[in-house]
Design an enzyme around this catalytic site. Sequence first.
Site, PDB file in Angstrom:
ATOM      1  N   GLY B  37      37.849   1.506  37.429  1.00  0.00           N
ATOM      2  CA  GLY B  37      38.349   2.618  38.234  1.00  0.00           C
ATOM      3  C   GLY B  37      38.753   3.833  37.425  1.00  0.00           C
ATOM      4  N   CYS B 246      21.409  -0.585  67.007  1.00  0.00           N
ATOM      5  CA  CYS B 246      20.286   0.189  66.496  1.00  0.00           C
ATOM      6  C   CYS B 246      19.150   0.166  67.529  1.00  0.00           C
ATOM      7  CB  CYS B 246      19.817  -0.413  65.174  1.00  0.00           C
ATOM      8  SG  CYS B 246      18.278   0.297  64.561  1.00  0.00           S
ATOM      9  N   CYS B 249      16.070  -1.920  65.574  1.00  0.00           N
ATOM     10  CA  CYS B 249      16.151  -3.345  65.243  1.00  0.00           C
ATOM     11  C   CYS B 249      17.226  -4.064  66.036  1.00  0.00           C
ATOM     12  CB  CYS B 249      16.382  -3.545  63.747  1.00  0.00           C
ATOM     13  SG  CYS B 249      18.087  -3.261  63.220  1.00  0.00           S
ATOM     14  N   CYS B 271      19.661   2.350  62.420  1.00  0.00           N
ATOM     15  CA  CYS B 271      20.273   1.948  61.149  1.00  0.00           C
ATOM     16  C   CYS B 271      20.099   3.051  60.123  1.00  0.00           C
ATOM     17  CB  CYS B 271      19.583   0.701  60.594  1.00  0.00           C
ATOM     18  SG  CYS B 271      19.923  -0.791  61.502  1.00  0.00           S
ATOM     19  N   CYS B 277      16.719  -2.216  58.300  1.00  0.00           N
ATOM     20  CA  CYS B 277      16.191  -2.062  59.653  1.00  0.00           C
ATOM     21  C   CYS B 277      14.751  -2.578  59.727  1.00  0.00           C
ATOM     22  CB  CYS B 277      16.258  -0.593  60.045  1.00  0.00           C
ATOM     23  SG  CYS B 277      16.035  -0.317  61.816  1.00  0.00           S
TER      24      CYS B 277
END
Lengths: 235, 302, 257
Positions: B37, B246, B249, B271, B277
Amino acid sequence: MSISESALWTEGLGKSFRLHLQGGLRIPVLADVDLAVKPGECVALSGPSGAGKSTLMRCLYGNYGAEQGRIWLRHQGAPVELTAADARATREIRRHTLGYVSQFLRVIPRVGALDIVAEPLIARGAAPDAARARARELLLRLNLPERLHHLPPATFSGGEQQRVNLARGFAPGYPLLLLDEPTASLDAANRAVVIGLIGEAKQAGAALIGIFHDVEVRDQVADRLFEVLPIQDAA
Amino acid sequence: MSHEPGSPFGGYNFAYLDENTKRMIRRALLKAVAIPGHQVPFGAREMPLPYGWGTGGIQVTAAILGPRDVLKVIDQGADDTTNAVSIRRFFSRVAGVRGTTRTAEATIIQTRHRIPETPLTEAQTLVYQVPMPEPLFRLEPRLAETRRMHALADYGLMHVKLYEDIARHGHVSTAYSYPVMVGGRYLMSPSPIPAFDNPKMHRMPALQLFGAGREKKIYAVPPYTEVRSLDFEDHPFRPHRADGCCALCGSTTSYLDEVLTDDRGGRMFVCSDTDYCEERQEAAATAAPASTTPAPETEGVA
Amino acid sequence: MSAPLLEAKGLNLAFGAVRALDDVAIDIHPGEVVAIVGESGSGKSSLLRVLAGQMRPDAGTVLYRDPAGTAHPVHGMGEAALRRLMRTDWGFVHQNARDGLRMGVSAGGNVGERLMAIGARHYGGIREEATEWLKRVEIDPARIDHLPRTFSGGMQQRLQIARTLVTRPRLVFMDEPTGGLDVSVQARLLDLIRALVADLGIAVLLVTHDIAAARLLAHRILVMRRGQVVEHGLTDRVLDDPQHPYTQLLVASVLAA
C-alpha cells in the site's frame, strides 16, 4: 499582640511607586506598617485621604507588590508569607482564605449577577446548585430583585453593582476579608444589611479589615482603628 | 534510433524498456511488495503513448514481462477498446508475447478501471493503470504533508471526506477510487475501479501491482493481503451495482454497464467484463444449442 | 500542588543577529491560563511555537507531562508522538481561522475531524457531538453542513475553537485568537473562551498584544520584550502594579475600559 493569634499580620511593610515613564520618579506611599488582625476582629483603617489606605488594602490582597517588609496570613491552618508566595500560591490563598470587596465591580461581559456571585463558591468546590442558591439568598438579602439576577450587571446602577460585589465577597465566607468602602453608594437600608453581614462574619470567626468612609458604619462594625499616616516625600 | 530489420522486437530491447530501467522498476516493485500500500517513487520513462493512456501500467508490465507470459489488457472491463487493443499490440510487437482476452488464460492482466469478474489465481498478476496514486490529494494539496500523513498513519482526514459525503448525500457517494486500508496500515487508492470491485482486492490470491506514470509512483498489494474499504459503523461500506441482469448473458452478479440503444431513451445493461459475458454466453449456447437467444441464466444452472 | 503540565527552561533562539528568545523559562499547570504579552517582535510568537514543538530552540528544554505523570521532552519525542499529542491532549488556535480550519469542509466535518483522527467511526455519534459543540460556541446547529467560508470572521473563529476543544485537550495554545476581529466580535469571543476554559478546566497558553484580553482570560501574565521575560506574575498584580519600565509603558498605552 501575640502574632500567633493573628489571622493576618505585617512586618515593616513599605511601598512606593517608581514611575519609569516620568523619568523614574519615586512616590513613597507606605513605610513601616505593622498591622495585625485576629479572627473575629474588624479593624478599620483610618487616616486622611491620600494616606495610602487603599494602597495598603491592595498590598494585603497581593494586588500590589510589597516593596519592603512582609505580609503573613494564616492559610488553611498554617502561617504563609503572602509576600513570598508565587502567582499560583496567591491564587490558592485568594480562593480559600482571602476575600476582597473593591469599590467597583469588575464586570465580566455577558455573565449574569447570580453567576458572578456564585463563581467563587464554585471555584472552592461547591456544587453549582448550592452555590447559586446561596448567591440568590445573599442578593435578595441585599435587596437586589430577582428579575435582575440573571442579567449581566454592566447596565446596573452604581449601588446595584456594589451590592453584587458585596454578595460576591461575602458568599464564600472567607476567613479573611478586605472591604474597601463597602457602603459608599448604598442607601440606609442596605447599609444596615452590610453591617449585619459584617457582624455575622465576625461571629463566624472571620478577620476583617476595612476602609469605611461612613463614620456611623465604622463605629458600628470596627473593634479598633488602625491609623495610616501619610509619609514625608523622600526624593 | 536505428531500425534493425533483423531484430525480433522491431529494433527495441525486449519489452521496449532497456534492462537498466527494468531493473530500476523491479527494485521499486520489490519495495512496494515489501510495504503493501505504500507509494514508491520510480523514474518513469517517456513512453510511446501519452500520459493518461496507461504509461505507468505499461512500464510495470514491461518490467515483469517474460517471453512465456500471456498478456490480457482490459479497459473498463473490455478487451476490444482502442486503449486495450493498442497496448496488447504494443507488447506483441516489442516483446513477442502472446495476447489473450481470456482471463483464465492470462498470466499478466493489465487493467484500466476494472477487476475481472473471474476470480484470479496465485499464478496471475494484475497490473493497474493509475492516474492519481495519492488518495488524499483532493483533501490535502501539499504533497509533503500527504507523505507525512502516510508516514504517521494520520488518516482522520479521509474519514472527513466520507463524513462530508454522508452529510451531503445521505450515503457515501464515492463510486470510484473508493479508498482502502491495506494491511491495516496504509491508506491506498485502488485506482478508479468501481467501489463494486473493492471487495475483490481483499485477500486476492493474485499479486496486484499499481503503476502511475505521470505521478511516477508504484505501489502493490501482495497476495492474500487484507484490503478494507473505509466506512462508518452506522454507514457500512456497500458495493454498489446497477439493479438488474445482463441483457446478453443474464448475469445477476456481475458489474453492469448501461448502454443506450437508440435516441428515444432505449437502453440496456450489459456486463462490463466482456470476456466474462462471452464465456457465459458460450456456456449457455453449449448447454442449450437449440436456443437462439441467450436465456437469462440464474445461479445454480450449469 | 500539582506538577506542571508544561515546563520550559533556558530557551534560547536566534534568527541571525536577532535574539528571539533569550534564556526564557516558563511553566504552566493544569487548568491554568497564562498570557504572554508583548509587542510585535518581542518573541512571544516564537515562544509559543517553540513550546508547541513547532520550532526547535537553539538551547533549552521543554517538558510535557502526560496524564500518567511522565515527563516527555517535546523536542525529543519525535514527530509522530508530537502529532498525536496535537490531536489529543493539545490544541492550537490560530489567529487566522483559515490556518486552523479546513475551508472546503463543512462546519460539522471541521468539528468532527479530531474525533475521527482519534478513531471515532460512528457517523451519528460524530454528528451529535458536532451539533453539541456548535451550540456551545453559539453557532446555529442548522448550519452544520455549511462551509466555513460562508461564515463571518467571528463565527469562523468560534468554529475553530469548537474544532480544537471537541476532544477536550488538556493544553491549548492560542496565538492572538481575537486578532483581526471587530471589537464587538472580540468581546463575545473572549467571553466564550473564558467560559469554556473555566468549564472544561483546560490549561491555556495565550499569546496576545491585547492587555484587556489578557486581563479577562489569564490567571498569570508574562511580559516579553526583545526575547526576554521582563516581568511575570499574577495578572492583576502585573497590570495594576507594573514594575518594569516596559510593562508600565504597555499598561499606560491601554485606554481604560
